[in-house]
Design a protein around this motif. Sequence first.
Motif, mmCIF file in Angstrom:
data_model
loop_
_atom_site.group_PDB
_atom_site.id
_atom_site.type_symbol
_atom_site.label_atom_id
_atom_site.label_comp_id
_atom_site.label_asym_id
_atom_site.label_seq_id
_atom_site.Cartn_x
_atom_site.Cartn_y
_atom_site.Cartn_z
ATOM 1 N N PRO A 35 44.602 30.819 29.372
ATOM 2 C CA PRO A 35 45.738 31.755 29.493
ATOM 3 C C PRO A 35 46.305 32.175 28.138
ATOM 4 O O PRO A 35 46.715 33.325 27.975
ATOM 5 N N TYR A 36 46.304 31.241 27.162
ATOM 6 C CA TYR A 36 46.788 31.625 25.828
ATOM 7 C C TYR A 36 45.933 32.752 25.248
ATOM 8 O O TYR A 36 46.444 33.747 24.737
ATOM 9 N N ASP A 37 44.609 32.555 25.318
ATOM 10 C CA ASP A 37 43.708 33.548 24.736
ATOM 11 C C ASP A 37 43.856 34.903 25.417
ATOM 12 O O ASP A 37 43.913 35.941 24.792
ATOM 13 N N ARG A 38 43.938 34.854 26.764
ATOM 14 C CA ARG A 38 44.038 36.111 27.513
ATOM 15 C C ARG A 38 45.353 36.837 27.169
ATOM 16 O O ARG A 38 45.394 38.054 27.017
ATOM 17 N N MET A 39 46.405 36.059 27.034
ATOM 18 C CA MET A 39 47.688 36.672 26.715
ATOM 19 C C MET A 39 47.630 37.331 25.334
ATOM 20 O O MET A 39 48.139 38.438 25.131
ATOM 21 N N HIS A 40 46.975 36.660 24.397
ATOM 22 C CA HIS A 40 46.826 37.244 23.060
ATOM 23 C C HIS A 40 46.027 38.543 23.122
ATOM 24 O O HIS A 40 46.323 39.494 22.414
ATOM 25 N N GLU A 41 45.011 38.568 24.010
ATOM 26 C CA GLU A 41 44.225 39.798 24.170
ATOM 27 C C GLU A 41 45.111 40.943 24.641
ATOM 28 O O GLU A 41 45.028 42.062 24.140
ATOM 29 N N ILE A 42 45.980 40.627 25.632
ATOM 30 C CA ILE A 42 46.876 41.674 26.168
ATOM 31 C C ILE A 42 47.783 42.191 25.047
ATOM 32 O O ILE A 42 47.948 43.392 24.859
ATOM 33 N N PHE A 43 48.350 41.252 24.272
ATOM 34 C CA PHE A 43 49.245 41.674 23.184
ATOM 35 C C PHE A 43 48.479 42.495 22.142
ATOM 36 O O PHE A 43 48.992 43.469 21.604
ATOM 37 N N ASP A 44 47.248 42.071 21.885
ATOM 38 C CA ASP A 44 46.425 42.764 20.903
ATOM 39 C C ASP A 44 46.244 44.231 21.311
ATOM 40 O O ASP A 44 46.354 45.144 20.503
ATOM 41 N N GLU A 45 45.983 44.389 22.613
ATOM 42 C CA GLU A 45 45.794 45.737 23.161
ATOM 43 C C GLU A 45 47.065 46.576 22.998
ATOM 44 O O GLU A 45 47.025 47.720 22.563
ATOM 45 N N MET A 46 48.221 45.958 23.320
ATOM 46 C CA MET A 46 49.491 46.688 23.227
ATOM 47 C C MET A 46 49.774 47.086 21.770
ATOM 48 O O MET A 46 50.212 48.197 21.498
ATOM 49 N N ILE A 47 49.496 46.134 20.876
ATOM 50 C CA ILE A 47 49.755 46.409 19.453
ATOM 51 C C ILE A 47 48.833 47.527 18.980
ATOM 52 O O ILE A 47 49.268 48.479 18.320
ATOM 53 N N LEU A 81 49.658 34.191 34.016
ATOM 54 C CA LEU A 81 49.361 33.604 32.702
ATOM 55 C C LEU A 81 50.570 32.814 32.189
ATOM 56 O O LEU A 81 50.443 31.665 31.756
ATOM 57 N N VAL A 82 51.741 33.455 32.264
ATOM 58 C CA VAL A 82 52.960 32.767 31.795
ATOM 59 C C VAL A 82 53.123 31.491 32.600
ATOM 60 O O VAL A 82 53.404 30.412 32.058
ATOM 61 N N TRP A 83 52.917 31.623 33.891
ATOM 62 C CA TRP A 83 53.126 30.497 34.772
ATOM 63 C C TRP A 83 52.189 29.330 34.421
ATOM 64 O O TRP A 83 52.602 28.176 34.354
ATOM 65 N N LYS A 84 50.907 29.670 34.164
ATOM 66 C CA LYS A 84 49.929 28.613 33.848
ATOM 67 C C LYS A 84 50.312 27.900 32.546
ATOM 68 O O LYS A 84 50.183 26.682 32.432
ATOM 69 N N ILE A 85 50.772 28.674 31.571
ATOM 70 C CA ILE A 85 51.144 28.067 30.283
ATOM 71 C C ILE A 85 52.347 27.143 30.473
ATOM 72 O O ILE A 85 52.365 26.002 30.003
ATOM 73 N N VAL A 86 53.339 27.642 31.212
ATOM 74 C CA VAL A 86 54.547 26.847 31.441
ATOM 75 C C VAL A 86 54.181 25.554 32.181
ATOM 76 O O VAL A 86 54.644 24.462 31.849
ATOM 77 N N GLU A 87 53.298 25.697 33.167
ATOM 78 C CA GLU A 87 52.914 24.550 33.973
ATOM 79 C C GLU A 87 52.174 23.499 33.136
ATOM 80 O O GLU A 87 52.480 22.306 33.195
ATOM 81 N N SER A 88 51.227 23.960 32.309
ATOM 82 C CA SER A 88 50.447 23.004 31.514
ATOM 83 C C SER A 88 51.348 22.296 30.502
ATOM 84 O O SER A 88 51.198 21.103 30.244
ATOM 85 N N ALA A 89 52.339 23.025 29.962
ATOM 86 C CA ALA A 89 53.215 22.402 28.970
ATOM 87 C C ALA A 89 54.123 21.354 29.619
ATOM 88 O O ALA A 89 54.596 20.444 28.942
ATOM 89 N N GLY A 90 54.352 21.492 30.912
ATOM 90 C CA GLY A 90 55.249 20.549 31.577
ATOM 91 C C GLY A 90 54.549 19.317 32.121
ATOM 92 O O GLY A 90 55.186 18.395 32.615
ATOM 93 N N LYS A 91 53.225 19.277 32.047
ATOM 94 C CA LYS A 91 52.469 18.154 32.627
ATOM 95 C C LYS A 91 52.527 16.930 31.724
ATOM 96 O O LYS A 91 52.267 17.053 30.526
ATOM 97 N N PRO A 92 52.818 15.739 32.254
ATOM 98 C CA PRO A 92 52.733 14.539 31.412
ATOM 99 C C PRO A 92 51.283 14.388 30.934
ATOM 100 O O PRO A 92 50.357 14.536 31.720
ATOM 101 N N ASN A 93 51.111 14.130 29.647
ATOM 102 C CA ASN A 93 49.769 14.140 29.071
ATOM 103 C C ASN A 93 49.559 12.886 28.215
ATOM 104 O O ASN A 93 50.322 12.642 27.266
ATOM 105 N N LEU A 94 48.517 12.122 28.541
ATOM 106 C CA LEU A 94 48.231 10.891 27.788
ATOM 107 C C LEU A 94 48.119 11.144 26.288
ATOM 108 O O LEU A 94 48.525 10.318 25.474
#
Length: 495
Positions: free
Chosen positions: A239-251, A204-217
């Motif tokens: 991946p953002y939504d899933r990560m929030h779900e994981i954090f939600d569970e931990m909280i 998930l972290v990887w996908k977010i990092v990758e998408s943020a690094g892509k040149p985007n029109l």
Amino acid sequence: MELYIILLCISIVFLLFKPLFHRSKTLNLPPGPTGLPIIGSIHRLGAHPNQSLSELAEIHGPIMSLRLGSVTVVVLSSPDMAKKILQTHAQSFSDRPIPDAIASMPNLEASLVWGPSDDNRWRKLRGMCSTQLFSAQKLNSLQHLRYQKVEQLIEHIRKHCLSGSQVNIGQVVFATTLNLIFSTMFSMDIVDPEFSTAEEFKELVWKIVESAGKPNLSDYFPVLKRFDLQGVRKNARLPYDRMHEIFDEMIGKRMEARASDPATRNGDFLDVLLDQWEENGSVINRETIKPLIQNLFIAGSETSATTTEWAMAELLRNPEVMQKAREELMNVIGSERTVKESDMDELPYLQAVVKETLRLHPAAPLLLPYKARNDVEICGYTIPKGTHALVNIWAINRDPKYWDHPLTFCPDRFIGSKIDYKDGSYEFIPFGAGRRLCLGLPLATRMVHLMLASMILSFDWKLPQGINPQELDMQEKFGMTLKKAVPLYAIPVMR
Ligand code: HEM
């Protein structure tokens, strides 16, 4: 009545000639390359924008403007110009433009990295994080958790030693960094100790990092945002939504534990945040905790891991530097015990190795982008409101005006030098500067030094057969962070 007619006439004249006024302002921009119609200078960025912008700055100077699509960007490529943005006009340049890939993050407005800095909540959140989360006292109280994670890393590498197999350094330090941050936050692991690749969280972290690094029109032509032509925003959403779900569970779990036994406290970041939440008038609640935690993961993991990988690559490429760093570690720590964070003050050469790594390979070569909140006069030029500003620290760090033999990896340049991450000398600002200085700096330096020192002290290292140190591929891959294009593999040897 007469007054109203005059005012009306002035208004009409202004409206009629507004384009002219606007143009005269545009003409007062800093010098820069003449762009092509519509796309401006996008085509000049190439695969390595830090390098291309550095070359363009050699022609146009340390304050340069260029048009990228419909966005005007100024690039600052000297310590003096960086200071103008980060200190002299910090008030005007304290917001950030939000890349479209980031826009899919839930509760973006509560983000520390992307939120507007004049927002009361942002200020309180940032203040709370520096005093409560990243204070020396809090980080000291959680260091035993980080030692466990680094021990797991060393244990894992030991297995490679026994089998004589090579280690993908970037991969193991990335997993370790995630675990280091995760344990500091939640007192538990997220990636398994064996560092297998398919862990969901790592992906998930990887996908977010990758998408943020892509040149985007959409970033170059904001009118296209709503179409999301390359699907970057859509792909980042999952991946953002899933990560929030994981954090939600931990909280949720932690809140249940605290409710059933009010004395339950791990003292980790999550406890601090939940304690804050319980305070009257706090900016913290379930919705603001999640983007905050997410920011810390995304901002902290790739940057720290990449820095550690580059440091190992430079050490393997420069055996005499590796030898000197190891000797220092043996003298201070010896072979009987493991490295502690408190050892770092006694390890000036190791610290110099990390600084020299960040000089040549800054994880964020253009810092994070800034956006002018109003028109700003700099050196006689007018930077119009809304202009994006990039500080090219990669160019500054390699400029012979500020560094002798700038392309040589030479940690000794920092020995006896006063230059530090936060001392206000703008020729070396790998963590940024001013009001948006990297919030995680105290944790980042602890993690990077700890991982690096432990790997050097525990093993001898050699490159895979057939690779000479001088031939090690040091090409960069530009993205959200400046990574090593070819992953570093090395073989650990038992000492
Ligand atoms: C070697 C590791 C790291 C490097 C080189 C690094 C570098 C940076 C840089 C250059 C910035 C932008 C500063 C600016 O725009 O002026 C930044 C921002 C930030 N970093 Fe780091 N960082 C590292 C590790 C971390 C860690 C471990 C965390 C937290 C766990 C973290 C959290 C943040 C946050 C929250 C911001 C946004 C600050 C703001 O916008 O106000 N960073 N970092």
